[in-house]
Design an enzyme around this catalytic site. Structure first.
Site, PDB file in Angstrom:
ATOM      1  N   ASP A  67      -1.877  -2.128  13.919  1.00  0.00           N
ATOM      2  CA  ASP A  67      -1.683  -0.765  13.416  1.00  0.00           C
ATOM      3  C   ASP A  67      -2.788   0.179  13.848  1.00  0.00           C
ATOM      4  O   ASP A  67      -3.811  -0.240  14.388  1.00  0.00           O
ATOM      5  CB  ASP A  67      -1.552  -0.786  11.882  1.00  0.00           C
ATOM      6  CG  ASP A  67      -2.636  -1.614  11.206  1.00  0.00           C
ATOM      7  OD1 ASP A  67      -3.638  -1.936  11.861  1.00  0.00           O
ATOM      8  OD2 ASP A  67      -2.475  -1.934  10.018  1.00  0.00           O
ATOM      9  N   ASN A 142      -2.846  -3.938  -1.932  1.00  0.00           N
ATOM     10  CA  ASN A 142      -1.525  -3.817  -2.563  1.00  0.00           C
ATOM     11  C   ASN A 142      -0.524  -4.783  -1.942  1.00  0.00           C
ATOM     12  O   ASN A 142       0.682  -4.632  -2.100  1.00  0.00           O
ATOM     13  CB  ASN A 142      -1.011  -2.376  -2.486  1.00  0.00           C
ATOM     14  CG  ASN A 142      -0.829  -1.885  -1.057  1.00  0.00           C
ATOM     15  OD1 ASN A 142      -0.891  -2.670  -0.110  1.00  0.00           O
ATOM     16  ND2 ASN A 142      -0.595  -0.592  -0.886  1.00  0.00           N
ATOM     17  N   HIS A 144      -0.081  -5.404   1.338  1.00  0.00           N
ATOM     18  CA  HIS A 144       0.548  -5.039   2.613  1.00  0.00           C
ATOM     19  C   HIS A 144       0.059  -5.899   3.768  1.00  0.00           C
ATOM     20  O   HIS A 144      -1.055  -6.413   3.771  1.00  0.00           O
ATOM     21  CB  HIS A 144       0.409  -3.545   2.923  1.00  0.00           C
ATOM     22  CG  HIS A 144      -0.968  -3.044   3.222  1.00  0.00           C
ATOM     23  ND1 HIS A 144      -1.345  -1.747   2.952  1.00  0.00           N
ATOM     24  CD2 HIS A 144      -2.057  -3.624   3.773  1.00  0.00           C
ATOM     25  CE1 HIS A 144      -2.604  -1.570   3.330  1.00  0.00           C
ATOM     26  NE2 HIS A 144      -3.051  -2.686   3.828  1.00  0.00           N
ATOM     27  N   GLU A 149       3.452  -0.662   3.625  1.00  0.00           N
ATOM     28  CA  GLU A 149       3.164  -0.393   2.226  1.00  0.00           C
ATOM     29  C   GLU A 149       4.302  -0.897   1.328  1.00  0.00           C
ATOM     30  O   GLU A 149       5.417  -1.124   1.808  1.00  0.00           O
ATOM     31  CB  GLU A 149       2.970   1.115   2.033  1.00  0.00           C
ATOM     32  CG  GLU A 149       1.792   1.692   2.814  1.00  0.00           C
ATOM     33  CD  GLU A 149       0.423   1.329   2.225  1.00  0.00           C
ATOM     34  OE1 GLU A 149       0.235   0.183   1.792  1.00  0.00           O
ATOM     35  OE2 GLU A 149      -0.463   2.200   2.217  1.00  0.00           O
TER      36      GLU A 149
END
Ligand code: GLP
Length: 274
Positions: A67, A142, A144, A149
């Site tokens: 990413d 979280n 990911h 997400e």
């Protein structure tokens, strides 16, 4: 899924580096999928050491990063400029140390003016390189993978995502502490390989450490498979997965005794894949 529990961050990192090094030796033109974040830094340091001291050769290796933030990144006139991009992170933490030819490294282009088309090209480039042999992954606070997400489809392909506030908060320290900068410059969008893209890798190695992620790691590995914790897609992965944890992050797993048992038995029968 092999869950390997190591005493601490350092041992987790050494274990991951040995797995990658074994692949690099066995397949000198292997394709690696790589993450950023604080978690893989120890692994990258060890790979750099292996390159310098043991001659581990990366000259034929191709890499694809997971990413990149949109709106910052590689300035093509000034490769790996002094910015807060993941391209720069990779240059600083790994690429320059292992002397990999830069044209064989791929980090999504955070400057692209046509993100949608660019994402499709990134997928093509992975395909043309023959697919990813080993995908190294961390996990976000979280849950990911990459920047997928909560709520992102588990079948997603490389795409543009909107970052959650939690991710912006979690990534703040790494984003600025090394590079300096202002919080309002932190991008709200990113390009990320999709979960579907990640699941096509021929091997997955996931790392996590520290008590702060114990809960989310337990949810990803042992909770329901859900797009609310995109790393739980690991449970859908059809192939060879190795999860390397330190003691602290493993603390909330309910099947920890079994994971240790599997490792002992596989070691005894020489069937461990590392
Ligand atoms: C970012 C990256 C992820 C990474 C996560 C965890 O969000 N996009 O790929 O797994 O950070 O970072 P850290 O290892 O610093 O906890």
């Amino acid at each position: 899924m092999d869950v390997l529990i190591r005493n601490n961050y350092k041992d987790m990192s050494l274990c991951a580096a040995r797995i990658i090094a074994a692949l690099v030796r066995e397949k000198p033109n292997a394709v690696l999928g790589l993450p950023t974040g604080s978690t893989p830094i120890g692994t990258y340091k060890e790979l750099v050491r292996m390159h310098r001291e043991e001659g581990l050769d990366f000259s034929g290796i191709t890499t694809f990063n997971l990413d990149e933030y949109l709106g910052i990144g590689k300035d093509l006139s000034k490769p790996y400029a002094q910015d807060q991009s993941y391209a720069r992170f990779m240059w600083e933490e790994l690429f320059k140390g292992i002397e990999i030819p830069l044209e064989q490294t791929h980090v999504p282009d955070g400057w692209t003016k046509t993100p949608e088309a660019y994402c499709a090209q990134y997928e093509d480039a992975i395909r043309q390189a023959g697919g990813i042999d080993l995908q190294l992954l961390g996990i976000g606070g979280n849950g990911h993978w990459g920047f997928n997400e909560p709520g992102t489809s588990l079948a997603s392909r490389t795409q543009v995502v909107t970052l959650t506030q939690q991710t912006l908060d979690d990534n703040w320290a790494l984003f600025y502490s090394k590079a300096g900068g202002r919080r309002e410059e932190m991008p709200h969008f990113a390009i990320t390989m999709g979960i579907g893209t990640i699941l096509e890798a021929r091997r997955i190695v996931m790392l996590a450490s520290g008590s702060g992620k114990a809960e989310i790691v337990a949810r990803a590995l042992e909770g329901p498979v859900t797009a609310q914790v995109t790393a739980s897609a690991i449970q859908l992965y059809p192939g060879n997965t190795t999860v390397i944890l330190d003691e602290e992050v493993a603390a909330k797993l309910s099947r920890i005794d079994y994971y240790r048992h599997v490792e002992r038995v596989k070691a005894q029968y020489h069937t461990l894949l590392y």
